[in-house]
Enzyme design. Structure first.
Site, mmCIF file in Angstrom:
data_model
loop_
_atom_site.group_PDB
_atom_site.id
_atom_site.type_symbol
_atom_site.label_atom_id
_atom_site.label_comp_id
_atom_site.label_asym_id
_atom_site.label_seq_id
_atom_site.Cartn_x
_atom_site.Cartn_y
_atom_site.Cartn_z
ATOM 1 N N GLY A 18 0.453 -0.838 -0.041
ATOM 2 C CA GLY A 18 -0.583 -0.157 0.033
ATOM 3 C C GLY A 18 0.417 1.236 -0.211
ATOM 4 O O GLY A 18 2.391 1.677 0.357
ATOM 5 N N SER A 19 0.465 2.408 0.090
ATOM 6 C CA SER A 19 0.925 3.824 0.189
ATOM 7 C C SER A 19 1.969 3.762 1.408
ATOM 8 O O SER A 19 1.114 3.116 2.364
ATOM 9 C CB SER A 19 -0.410 4.943 -0.192
ATOM 10 O OG SER A 19 -0.724 5.071 0.986
ATOM 11 N N LYS A 24 0.993 -0.563 6.897
ATOM 12 C CA LYS A 24 1.927 -1.618 6.274
ATOM 13 C C LYS A 24 2.640 -2.380 7.856
ATOM 14 O O LYS A 24 2.305 -3.333 8.212
ATOM 15 C CB LYS A 24 3.154 -1.494 5.474
ATOM 16 C CG LYS A 24 2.106 -0.885 3.764
ATOM 17 C CD LYS A 24 3.345 -0.889 2.917
ATOM 18 C CE LYS A 24 3.619 0.569 3.201
ATOM 19 N NZ LYS A 24 3.324 1.531 3.683
ATOM 20 N N THR A 25 3.147 -1.360 8.422
ATOM 21 C CA THR A 25 4.284 -1.776 9.466
ATOM 22 C C THR A 25 3.125 -1.952 11.161
ATOM 23 O O THR A 25 4.063 -3.619 11.188
ATOM 24 C CB THR A 25 5.563 -0.704 9.705
ATOM 25 O OG1 THR A 25 6.058 -0.431 8.413
ATOM 26 C CG2 THR A 25 6.572 -1.108 10.669
ATOM 27 N N GLU A 91 9.494 -3.118 5.229
ATOM 28 C CA GLU A 91 9.845 -2.000 3.458
ATOM 29 C C GLU A 91 10.831 -2.252 2.417
ATOM 30 O O GLU A 91 11.997 -1.911 1.868
ATOM 31 C CB GLU A 91 11.503 -0.637 4.262
ATOM 32 C CG GLU A 91 10.833 -0.121 5.086
ATOM 33 C CD GLU A 91 9.395 1.057 4.746
ATOM 34 O OE1 GLU A 91 9.259 1.004 3.694
ATOM 35 O OE2 GLU A 91 9.595 1.978 5.684
ATOM 36 N N ALA A 92 10.468 -3.726 2.596
ATOM 37 C CA ALA A 92 10.863 -4.255 1.280
ATOM 38 C C ALA A 92 10.929 -3.626 -0.503
ATOM 39 O O ALA A 92 11.814 -4.291 -1.193
ATOM 40 C CB ALA A 92 9.860 -5.511 0.787
ATOM 41 N N CYS A 150 -8.482 15.281 0.813
ATOM 42 C CA CYS A 150 -10.479 15.053 0.261
ATOM 43 C C CYS A 150 -10.525 13.884 1.815
ATOM 44 O O CYS A 150 -11.585 14.257 1.809
ATOM 45 C CB CYS A 150 -10.348 14.931 -0.762
ATOM 46 S SG CYS A 150 -10.311 12.996 -1.505
ATOM 47 N N CYS A 179 -5.768 9.691 -2.752
ATOM 48 C CA CYS A 179 -6.498 9.371 -3.594
ATOM 49 C C CYS A 179 -5.683 9.760 -4.749
ATOM 50 O O CYS A 179 -5.207 10.789 -5.475
ATOM 51 C CB CYS A 179 -7.578 9.717 -3.231
ATOM 52 S SG CYS A 179 -8.226 11.043 -3.817
#
Ligand code: ZN
Length: 189
Positions: A18-19, A24-25, A91-92, A150, A179
């Site tokens: 994801g961004s 993620k972590t 951080e792959a 937003c 987005c």
């Protein structure tokens, strides 16, 4: 034959992508902690390049931590990771493409491999080995952040400075989650 029989019958590869600011972590740490509670041998690794908060820890945005081994090359990962039941990699996107082969070999050797990384760079392009490892994943989760303009679900990482190198280590000082509609390649702000 192996002296140590791992409790996992077969290994597999999980990818969390994801961004920036999508958690993620945090999700990686949650899965690693659950494996620890299950008394599995767990180890975390990260790319040496990422020293934002700590050289030998993985730190999420809300400051949860787990000890990790920093690696310069993904080829170093096999011998180290093979000693564990569950291996986490954060951080792959900063690793080389050999990461995919190493993870496949670990999974074949009955290791559960959990990988977290940015799927796209600040230009919205595939980042490092992430597209390859996403293709190889047995389980793939793509998390969304919240667009800082937003409030919609965000899948892009907007750089808010004028630097143009692909790897620029930073946090809220240099990046925003955006987005698709608010992501702007031409503007920095
Ligand atoms: Zn937006």
């Amino acid at each position: 034959y192996k002296m140590h029989h791992k409790p996992i019958e077969n290994g597999w590869i999980e990818v969390i992508c994801g961004s920036m600011f999508c958690g993620k972590t945090e999700e990686l740490l949650r899965r690693l902690r659950r494996a620890e509670i299950a008394n599995l041998k767990v180890k975390a690794f990260k790319a040496k390049i990422d020293s934002r908060y700590s050289k030998d820890k993985i730190v999420s945005h809300d400051k949860n931590t787990i000890d990790s081994i920093p690696l310069s090359y993904s080829s170093d990962l096999f011998d180290l990771g093979n000693q564990y039941d569950v291996v986490g990699i954060d951080e792959a996107q900063f690793f080389d493409d050999d990461l995919v082969t190493v993870c496949k070999n670990l999974a074949k050797n009955n290791t559960r491999v959990i990988i977290a990384g940015l799927d796209k760079d600040y230009k919205g392009l595939p980042f490092g080995p992430m597209p390859l490892i996403m293709c190889e994943a047995d389980y793939l989760d793509k998390l969304s952040a919240i667009c800082m303009k937003c409030g919609k679900d965000a899948s892009h990482t907007q750089r808010t400075t004028t630097q143009t190198e692909q790897i620029l280590i930073g946090e809220a000082d240099a990046y925003e989650a955006r987005c698709r509609g608010c992501f702007n390649l031409d503007k920095n702000k």
